[in-house]
Motif scaffolding. Sequence first.
Motif, PDB file in Angstrom:
ATOM      1  N   ASP A 385       0.839  -1.194   0.000  1.00  0.00           N
ATOM      2  CA  ASP A 385       0.000   0.000   0.000  1.00  0.00           C
ATOM      3  C   ASP A 385       0.885   1.259   0.000  1.00  0.00           C
ATOM      4  OD1 ASP A 385      -2.898   1.117   0.656  1.00  0.00           O
ATOM      5  OD2 ASP A 385      -1.466   2.179   1.935  1.00  0.00           O
ATOM      6  N   GLU A 386       0.577   2.196  -0.891  1.00  0.00           N
ATOM      7  CA  GLU A 386       1.422   3.380  -1.061  1.00  0.00           C
ATOM      8  C   GLU A 386       1.479   4.225   0.217  1.00  0.00           C
ATOM      9  OE1 GLU A 386       1.622   7.342  -3.928  1.00  0.00           O
ATOM     10  OE2 GLU A 386       0.475   5.582  -4.591  1.00  0.00           O
ATOM     11  N   LYS A 387       0.335   4.416   0.866  1.00  0.00           N
ATOM     12  CA  LYS A 387       0.308   5.211   2.089  1.00  0.00           C
ATOM     13  C   LYS A 387       1.110   4.539   3.191  1.00  0.00           C
ATOM     14  CE  LYS A 387      -2.810   7.315   5.444  1.00  0.00           C
ATOM     15  NZ  LYS A 387      -4.205   7.439   5.923  1.00  0.00           N
ATOM     16  N   GLU A 388       0.939   3.230   3.358  1.00  0.00           N
ATOM     17  CA  GLU A 388       1.665   2.490   4.388  1.00  0.00           C
ATOM     18  C   GLU A 388       3.159   2.487   4.112  1.00  0.00           C
ATOM     19  OE1 GLU A 388      -0.060  -1.382   4.714  1.00  0.00           O
ATOM     20  OE2 GLU A 388      -1.910  -0.630   5.649  1.00  0.00           O
ATOM     21  N   GLU A 389       3.542   2.474   2.828  1.00  0.00           N
ATOM     22  CA  GLU A 389       4.964   2.516   2.471  1.00  0.00           C
ATOM     23  C   GLU A 389       5.571   3.871   2.857  1.00  0.00           C
ATOM     24  OE1 GLU A 389       8.740   1.550   0.892  1.00  0.00           O
ATOM     25  OE2 GLU A 389       7.091   0.437   1.805  1.00  0.00           O
ATOM     26  N   GLU A 390       4.812   4.926   2.666  1.00  0.00           N
ATOM     27  CA  GLU A 390       5.296   6.254   3.061  1.00  0.00           C
ATOM     28  C   GLU A 390       5.464   6.336   4.575  1.00  0.00           C
ATOM     29  OE1 GLU A 390       6.353   8.935   1.285  1.00  0.00           O
ATOM     30  OE2 GLU A 390       6.247   7.492  -0.385  1.00  0.00           O
ATOM     31  N   ALA A 394       8.943   6.967   6.766  1.00  0.00           N
ATOM     32  CA  ALA A 394       9.024   8.033   7.770  1.00  0.00           C
ATOM     33  C   ALA A 394       9.452   7.472   9.132  1.00  0.00           C
ATOM     34  CB  ALA A 394       7.680   8.743   7.885  1.00  0.00           C
ATOM     35  N   THR A 395       8.866   6.325   9.497  1.00  0.00           N
ATOM     36  CA  THR A 395       9.229   5.680  10.763  1.00  0.00           C
ATOM     37  C   THR A 395      10.679   5.221  10.739  1.00  0.00           C
ATOM     38  OG1 THR A 395       6.944   4.905  11.063  1.00  0.00           O
ATOM     39  CG2 THR A 395       8.651   3.808  12.362  1.00  0.00           C
ATOM     40  N   LYS A 396      11.100   4.707   9.588  1.00  0.00           N
ATOM     41  CA  LYS A 396      12.482   4.248   9.439  1.00  0.00           C
ATOM     42  C   LYS A 396      13.459   5.411   9.619  1.00  0.00           C
ATOM     43  CE  LYS A 396      15.378   1.392   6.438  1.00  0.00           C
ATOM     44  NZ  LYS A 396      15.476   0.683   5.141  1.00  0.00           N
ATOM     45  N   MET A 397      13.148   6.542   9.026  1.00  0.00           N
ATOM     46  CA  MET A 397      14.005   7.716   9.151  1.00  0.00           C
ATOM     47  C   MET A 397      14.065   8.190  10.608  1.00  0.00           C
ATOM     48  SD  MET A 397      15.982  10.053   7.970  1.00  0.00           S
ATOM     49  CE  MET A 397      15.837  10.100   6.155  1.00  0.00           C
ATOM     50  N   GLU A 398      12.899   8.242  11.252  1.00  0.00           N
ATOM     51  CA  GLU A 398      12.846   8.705  12.636  1.00  0.00           C
ATOM     52  C   GLU A 398      13.631   7.764  13.558  1.00  0.00           C
ATOM     53  OE1 GLU A 398       9.486  10.074  15.959  1.00  0.00           O
ATOM     54  OE2 GLU A 398       8.857   9.377  13.958  1.00  0.00           O
ATOM     55  N   THR A 399      13.476   6.450  13.317  1.00  0.00           N
ATOM     56  CA  THR A 399      14.200   5.457  14.119  1.00  0.00           C
ATOM     57  C   THR A 399      15.704   5.573  13.895  1.00  0.00           C
ATOM     58  OG1 THR A 399      12.309   3.946  13.912  1.00  0.00           O
ATOM     59  CG2 THR A 399      14.392   3.002  14.673  1.00  0.00           C
TER      60      THR A 399
END
Length: 441
Positions: A385-390, A394-399
């Motif tokens: 899902d495109e929204k879930e991928e975004e 974002a979570t990956k960057m924050e982590t």
Amino acid sequence: MWFSDCNTFSKMQATSGTERFNELFSGLEDCDEDEQRKKIEEMNEIFDGMNKEEFESVFTTRMFYKIYKMIEEKKLSIENAILLLKHVGYCDVLKNFWNPFVEKSLLNKRFEQMIIEEEKIKEEKNEKLLVDLCECYLLLNGCASSELISICVPCLLEAALKKDESEETRKEKEIALLALSHIDRYFFFRQELYLNEIKENILYHQEHHNLTQLAYQSAWEFLMNRFYFENSLKVIVNELHFGREAARELEELTRNMDWKKKEGEEMNKEEAKEEFALIRWLKTCEMYFLNCRLWNEENPGLINSIVHLYRAAKGNNGVICNLCIYSLRNAAEKRVVRVEDLLKGGAIDVFLEEMQRPKLNDNIAYECFQFFMNVSSRLKEKEDDEKEEEERKATKMETFEKLEEEGYEDTITSFYGIFELLKNKYYGDLSLSISDYLVNI
């Protein structure tokens, strides 16, 4: 010297209590029913203060056989036997003891027979006796037969639904639900035997607060144990709001605990009861994280409450700290809890703190490595899902930014040499590749 004298005095008290208990028990068959009751009430008070060693020295195969024999010879009334045995079972579960003698004893078989016979009575059934028998049977047994479960579960759930608010009734409901929570999680029985009734018990409490703290936790534990086979029980998430309720209970207990005591310092009765409640709630949360398959928005709040508890107990209560670690590691392992939930709830901070301790024992080190391996693995999985991928990106960057700020890469690399040792020691699935623990963008 003073400390040594205190220890000696404490042991003398324990020995004196055990001897008094045995003295009272040996005199039971020579008393009338009223005198027996008084002796049993004193025995129950002594039992409240027993530790595991004292318990095991008193409740032996011989004792259970003697109780059985006194019942058969009508030297001990069934009502008085229940008064003793129900309290034994109640304290047995509260103190997490386990007595292997009961399940194969003649006394246990006698109780099974009485429950079946009482259930068959259609008119003038002694409902109180049946409830008492079921409570004794479940509290003292690690497992039960299908026939007995089909009688005991509806009987005790109905007893727990009493609307009377007297202190005596609240205690009765507590014992009924505690007995139900003791049914092994690996024991499967049909939803129609329990679901509507346990749901009604929980919902009624949420509106009227009619259960004790232990009774409410026990109701949840009973339901969560059924999760082992029924992991799609949507009612737990959608209607009963486990995440919200568990978070609230943990927060209240965390506030009420005296965290100023040093680890190992003796607690009073109320403090020990609150610690016990916290331990049971954490274990119930573990089961939830392990078996639930439905994500819900209450997860970050539940994780945050476990993090608050961990911080309060840190340096004071190692048992509770470790249980917090286990619960959070289980949460990271399952997709029902998102990495975003772990980040918002503060779980990642907890594991970073643990890894930066001057001394880290092997067991907690293993849990930390498992946690970050799971976090890294899940952040690398692309979403369709495109929204879930975004959201994943974002979570990956924050982590990544949080880990980089805390010097995580250097820390995990410094532990690399013990991965294989821990993998072999705990028979786990730790990766031997350092890249599996890193979050890269």
